[in-house]
Design a protein around this motif. Structure first.
Motif, PDB file in Angstrom:
ATOM      1  N   VAL A  54       1.062  -1.300  -0.165  1.00 17.81           N
ATOM      2  CA  VAL A  54       0.010   0.057  -0.079  1.00 17.81           C
ATOM      3  C   VAL A  54       0.993   1.265  -0.077  1.00 17.81           C
ATOM      4  CG1 VAL A  54      -2.045   1.181   1.233  1.00 17.81           C
ATOM      5  CG2 VAL A  54      -1.741  -1.156   1.293  1.00 17.81           C
ATOM      6  N   PRO A  55       0.859   2.037  -1.180  1.00 13.47           N
ATOM      7  CA  PRO A  55       1.951   3.221  -1.116  1.00 13.47           C
ATOM      8  C   PRO A  55       1.374   4.348  -0.587  1.00 13.47           C
ATOM      9  CG  PRO A  55       0.555   2.817  -3.452  1.00 13.47           C
ATOM     10  CD  PRO A  55       0.214   1.853  -2.398  1.00 13.47           C
ATOM     11  N   LEU A  56       1.010   4.259   0.827  1.00 17.00           N
ATOM     12  CA  LEU A  56       0.783   5.481   1.687  1.00 17.00           C
ATOM     13  C   LEU A  56       1.915   5.847   2.587  1.00 17.00           C
ATOM     14  CD1 LEU A  56      -2.994   4.582   2.070  1.00 17.00           C
ATOM     15  CD2 LEU A  56      -2.011   6.446   0.578  1.00 17.00           C
ATOM     16  N   ARG A  57       1.752   7.033   3.120  1.00 16.60           N
ATOM     17  CA  ARG A  57       2.822   7.513   3.980  1.00 16.60           C
ATOM     18  C   ARG A  57       2.157   7.366   5.479  1.00 16.60           C
ATOM     19  NH1 ARG A  57       6.684  10.002   1.181  1.00 16.60           N
ATOM     20  NH2 ARG A  57       7.737  11.052   2.824  1.00 16.60           N
ATOM     21  N   ILE A  58       2.425   5.801   5.592  1.00 10.14           N
ATOM     22  CA  ILE A  58       1.985   5.374   7.022  1.00 10.14           C
ATOM     23  C   ILE A  58       3.065   4.345   7.456  1.00 10.14           C
ATOM     24  CG2 ILE A  58       0.270   4.124   8.231  1.00 10.14           C
ATOM     25  CD1 ILE A  58      -1.692   5.053   6.104  1.00 10.14           C
ATOM     26  N   ILE A  59       3.514   4.487   8.812  1.00  7.05           N
ATOM     27  CA  ILE A  59       4.266   3.500   9.490  1.00  7.05           C
ATOM     28  C   ILE A  59       3.662   3.263  10.712  1.00  7.05           C
ATOM     29  CG2 ILE A  59       6.537   3.678  10.792  1.00  7.05           C
ATOM     30  CD1 ILE A  59       7.387   5.734   8.897  1.00  7.05           C
ATOM     31  N   VAL A  60       3.829   1.974  11.035  1.00  5.93           N
ATOM     32  CA  VAL A  60       3.712   1.481  12.377  1.00  5.93           C
ATOM     33  C   VAL A  60       4.826   0.876  13.219  1.00  5.93           C
ATOM     34  CG1 VAL A  60       1.198   1.060  11.898  1.00  5.93           C
ATOM     35  CG2 VAL A  60       2.775  -0.823  11.680  1.00  5.93           C
ATOM     36  N   MET A  61       4.922   1.104  14.469  1.00  8.74           N
ATOM     37  CA  MET A  61       6.180   0.416  15.113  1.00  8.74           C
ATOM     38  C   MET A  61       6.048   0.154  16.663  1.00  8.74           C
ATOM     39  SD  MET A  61       8.810   3.593  15.281  1.00  8.74           S
ATOM     40  CE  MET A  61       8.852   3.709  13.258  1.00  8.74           C
ATOM     41  N   ASP A  62       6.818  -0.816  17.194  1.00  7.91           N
ATOM     42  CA  ASP A  62       6.681  -1.119  18.576  1.00  7.91           C
ATOM     43  C   ASP A  62       7.869  -1.508  18.852  1.00  7.91           C
ATOM     44  OD1 ASP A  62       6.132  -1.897  21.237  1.00  7.91           O
ATOM     45  OD2 ASP A  62       4.161  -2.852  20.737  1.00  7.91           O
ATOM     46  N   ILE A  63       8.789  -0.628  19.605  1.00  4.75           N
ATOM     47  CA  ILE A  63      10.053  -1.121  20.120  1.00  4.75           C
ATOM     48  C   ILE A  63      10.194  -1.428  21.702  1.00  4.75           C
ATOM     49  CG2 ILE A  63      11.205   0.297  18.287  1.00  4.75           C
ATOM     50  CD1 ILE A  63      11.781   2.454  20.685  1.00  4.75           C
ATOM     51  N   ALA A  64       9.164  -1.688  22.312  1.00  2.00           N
ATOM     52  CA  ALA A  64       8.914  -1.740  23.591  1.00  2.00           C
ATOM     53  C   ALA A  64       9.349  -3.283  24.042  1.00  2.00           C
ATOM     54  CB  ALA A  64       7.339  -1.855  24.257  1.00  2.00           C
ATOM     55  N   ASP A  65      10.115  -3.588  25.052  1.00  2.00           N
ATOM     56  CA  ASP A  65      10.532  -4.860  25.695  1.00  2.00           C
ATOM     57  C   ASP A  65       9.450  -5.849  25.783  1.00  2.00           C
ATOM     58  OD1 ASP A  65      13.109  -3.919  25.444  1.00  2.00           O
ATOM     59  OD2 ASP A  65      12.977  -3.653  27.723  1.00  2.00           O
ATOM     60  N   LYS A  66       9.419  -6.944  25.692  1.00  4.66           N
ATOM     61  CA  LYS A  66       8.128  -7.883  25.557  1.00  4.66           C
ATOM     62  C   LYS A  66       7.740  -7.925  27.150  1.00  4.66           C
ATOM     63  CE  LYS A  66       9.656 -10.995  21.971  1.00  4.66           C
ATOM     64  NZ  LYS A  66      10.222 -12.112  21.434  1.00  4.66           N
ATOM     65  N   GLU A  67       8.596  -7.711  28.111  1.00  4.41           N
ATOM     66  CA  GLU A  67       8.115  -7.626  29.453  1.00  4.41           C
ATOM     67  C   GLU A  67       7.294  -6.423  29.645  1.00  4.41           C
ATOM     68  OE1 GLU A  67      11.874  -7.482  29.184  1.00  4.41           O
ATOM     69  OE2 GLU A  67      11.532  -9.900  28.516  1.00  4.41           O
TER      70      GLU A  67
END
Length: 181
Positions: A54-67
């Motif tokens: 999907v060529p849209l300017r959208i990002i998701v992320m999650d850099i949290a530790d599993k704990e």
């Protein structure tokens, strides 16, 4: 929510420049939910919409530790302003470049302006892994992959391996299709 297919090198869609989102709608939120589920399932820490085609300017992320438990972040139309001159090294990998990891230097900090999940304007000062991940994912929005920063030899080796794997998968698919007939 649904897990979507992550496109990989050498798919030419990864080189597309993504388009701005005029207004965050329920359709965009559904896409972000799918992207997050896809990213967690992969597993990864960041995903750009173009990586699911999907060529849209959208990002998701999650850099949290599993704990810590999930701490998803959503960025629509992100813009980096004021990147630091100082750089920091991080080993990067990419869901669209499977099994390739290389250390890159990127600005150590940056400020990002974006729209959140609800479409509200936000500003974030990022450093460390968050700054690196944002810059990596934002490169995807411009059709840039982390391997583009590598030497030609390293990049060509990675691309050659991925093309070979893609051909093997296609052959296996053809065999499975023929056996089913």
């Amino acid at each position: 929510m649904a897990i979507r297919e992550i496109i990989t090198v050498p798919d030419p869609r990864l080189r597309e420049v993504s388009k701005e989102v005029d207004e965050v709608t329920d359709e965009h939120r559904a896409l972000m939910d799918d992207m997050l589920e896809t990213m967690y399932a992969a597993p990864g820490i960041g995903l750009a919409a173009i990586q699911v085609g999907v060529p849209l300017r959208i990002i998701v992320m999650d850099i949290a530790d599993k704990e810590e438990g999930p701490q998803p972040r959503y960025f629509v139309n992100p813009r980096i302003i004021d990147p630091a001159e100082e750089t920091a090294p991080y080993e990067e990998g990419c869901l669209s470049v499977p099994d390739a990891y290389e250390e890159l230097e990127r600005p150590a900090t940056c400020v990002v302006e974006y729209l959140d999940y609800e479409g509200k304007p936000q500003r974030l000062e990022a450093d460390g892994l968050l700054a690196t991940c944002i810059q990596h994912e934002m490169d995807h929005l411009e059709g840039i992959l982390f391997i583009d920063y590598l030497s030609r030899l390293k990049r060509d080796r990675i691309v050659k391996r991925l093309k070979k794997e893609a051909k093997l998968k296609a052959k296996e698919g053809d065999k499975a299709l023929a056996a089913a007939e």
